[in-house]
Design a protein around this motif. Structure first.
Motif, PDB file in Angstrom:
ATOM      1  N   ALA A   1      -6.511  -7.684  -7.905  1.00  0.00           N
ATOM      2  CA  ALA A   1      -5.580  -8.378  -7.726  1.00  0.00           C
ATOM      3  C   ALA A   1      -4.475  -8.475  -8.843  1.00  0.00           C
ATOM      4  CB  ALA A   1      -6.288  -9.867  -7.647  1.00  0.00           C
ATOM      5  N   ASP A   2      -4.843  -8.139 -10.056  1.00  0.00           N
ATOM      6  CA  ASP A   2      -3.911  -8.346 -11.137  1.00  0.00           C
ATOM      7  C   ASP A   2      -2.795  -6.916 -11.182  1.00  0.00           C
ATOM      8  OD1 ASP A   2      -5.266 -10.775 -12.030  1.00  0.00           O
ATOM      9  OD2 ASP A   2      -6.491  -9.742 -13.363  1.00  0.00           O
ATOM     10  N   PHE A   3      -3.176  -5.989 -10.365  1.00  0.00           N
ATOM     11  CA  PHE A   3      -2.444  -5.116 -10.480  1.00  0.00           C
ATOM     12  C   PHE A   3      -1.628  -4.603  -9.295  1.00  0.00           C
ATOM     13  CE2 PHE A   3      -6.398  -4.735 -12.528  1.00  0.00           C
ATOM     14  CZ  PHE A   3      -6.162  -3.998 -13.778  1.00  0.00           C
ATOM     15  N   PRO A   4      -0.349  -3.979  -9.270  1.00  0.00           N
ATOM     16  CA  PRO A   4       0.347  -3.873  -8.227  1.00  0.00           C
ATOM     17  C   PRO A   4       0.153  -2.753  -7.421  1.00  0.00           C
ATOM     18  CG  PRO A   4       1.560  -2.921 -10.303  1.00  0.00           C
ATOM     19  CD  PRO A   4       0.073  -3.479 -10.570  1.00  0.00           C
ATOM     20  N   GLN A   5       0.253  -3.042  -5.995  1.00  0.00           N
ATOM     21  CA  GLN A   5      -0.097  -1.910  -5.009  1.00  0.00           C
ATOM     22  C   GLN A   5       0.855  -1.018  -4.706  1.00  0.00           C
ATOM     23  OE1 GLN A   5      -2.016  -5.342  -2.260  1.00  0.00           O
ATOM     24  NE2 GLN A   5      -1.829  -3.580  -1.302  1.00  0.00           N
ATOM     25  N   ALA A   6       0.669   0.084  -4.190  1.00  0.00           N
ATOM     26  CA  ALA A   6       1.561   1.269  -3.875  1.00  0.00           C
ATOM     27  C   ALA A   6       2.456   0.697  -2.881  1.00  0.00           C
ATOM     28  CB  ALA A   6       0.729   2.550  -3.301  1.00  0.00           C
ATOM     29  N   THR A   7       2.105   0.157  -1.980  1.00  0.00           N
ATOM     30  CA  THR A   7       2.766  -0.406  -0.580  1.00  0.00           C
ATOM     31  C   THR A   7       2.330  -2.119  -0.454  1.00  0.00           C
ATOM     32  OG1 THR A   7       1.029   0.261   0.831  1.00  0.00           O
ATOM     33  CG2 THR A   7       2.892   1.759   0.379  1.00  0.00           C
ATOM     34  N   PRO A   8       3.227  -2.820  -0.030  1.00  0.00           N
ATOM     35  CA  PRO A   8       2.989  -3.889   0.297  1.00  0.00           C
ATOM     36  C   PRO A   8       2.079  -4.577   1.465  1.00  0.00           C
ATOM     37  CG  PRO A   8       5.337  -3.603   1.206  1.00  0.00           C
ATOM     38  CD  PRO A   8       4.901  -2.476   0.491  1.00  0.00           C
ATOM     39  N   LEU A   9       1.048  -3.723   1.669  1.00  0.00           N
ATOM     40  CA  LEU A   9      -0.024  -3.789   2.599  1.00  0.00           C
ATOM     41  C   LEU A   9      -0.800  -4.783   2.397  1.00  0.00           C
ATOM     42  CD1 LEU A   9      -0.881   0.106   3.173  1.00  0.00           C
ATOM     43  CD2 LEU A   9       0.824  -1.342   4.641  1.00  0.00           C
ATOM     44  N   ASN A  10      -1.488  -5.497   3.583  1.00  0.00           N
ATOM     45  CA  ASN A  10      -2.524  -6.628   3.495  1.00  0.00           C
ATOM     46  C   ASN A  10      -3.678  -6.015   2.407  1.00  0.00           C
ATOM     47  OD1 ASN A  10      -4.915  -8.000   4.021  1.00  0.00           O
ATOM     48  ND2 ASN A  10      -3.593  -8.941   5.803  1.00  0.00           N
TER      49      ASN A  10
END
Length: 194
Positions: free
Chosen positions: A139-148
């Motif tokens: 949760a504290d880290f950005p994701q590669a894409t804005p997926l669910n």
């Protein structure tokens, strides 16, 4: 022993017998009579402990899941505070714990599917619990894409389950390190910043 202690002892003996028999020859091939013989109790005593083979399988599956969740949660707490550190620690802890006893891995990843509706709800609760762990750890880290994030967690958990089934059933069994390396790659590609 008190009546309560005797009941607890019989219940534990049945859980131990089921741990082996439900793993091999498997849930479908294991009768109550065989469970009772292995546990050295009467059929009547079986029904004092469990309502049937299905209830025993559910109790055993839930115990395996609870133990696995505790191991992974501890590994995540002790992991380096990076996404890569958490992913590596959580996956390694789960894979090593699941494969430390093939019976556990088989019950959690093969028999859970072969049992049909018997473990459908128990399996869903386990998947939900593991997906929450993945979501919280990332949760504290950005994701590669804005997926669910929840759906991504479900997808990577499914991938890890298939890797463990391959380890259990393959004639050319992958090593534990191979399983961990591939699972870490899948998790990092799915959950990482890209």
């Amino acid at each position: 022993m008190s009546a309560e202690q005797r009941l607890a002892d019989r219940r534990e003996r049945l859980m131990t017998a089921a741990y082996t028999l439900y793993a091999k020859p498997g849930f479908a091939a294991t009768t109550i009579e065989r469970l009772c013989s292995e546990a050295r109790i009467s059929n009547r005593a079986f029904y004092e402990c469990f309502g049937g083979r299905e209830e025993l399988l559910q109790a055993l599956h839930e115990r395996c899941v609870e133990e696995s969740l505790a191991v992974v949660a501890k590994a995540l707490q002790e992991a380096p505070p990076t996404l890569a550190g958490r992913v590596e620690a959580g996956i390694r802890a789960y894979v090593e714990f699941a494969t430390a006893d093939w019976r556990r891995a088989r019950i959690m990843h093969v028999e859970v599917r072969r049992s049909g509706d018997v473990l459908a709800m128990s399996r869903q609760r386990a998947v939900d619990s593991f997906s929450r762990l993945v979501e919280e750890a990332s949760a504290d880290f950005p994701q590669a894409t804005p997926l669910n994030r929840h759906l991504v967690a479900l997808g990577v958990i499914g991938g890890l389950q298939e890797l463990l089934i391959e380890w259990l059933l393959s004639d050319d069994q992958p090593t534990i390190d191979e399983l961990v390396t591939v699972a870490v790659h899948i998790f990092n590609r799915s959950l990482g910043p890209g």
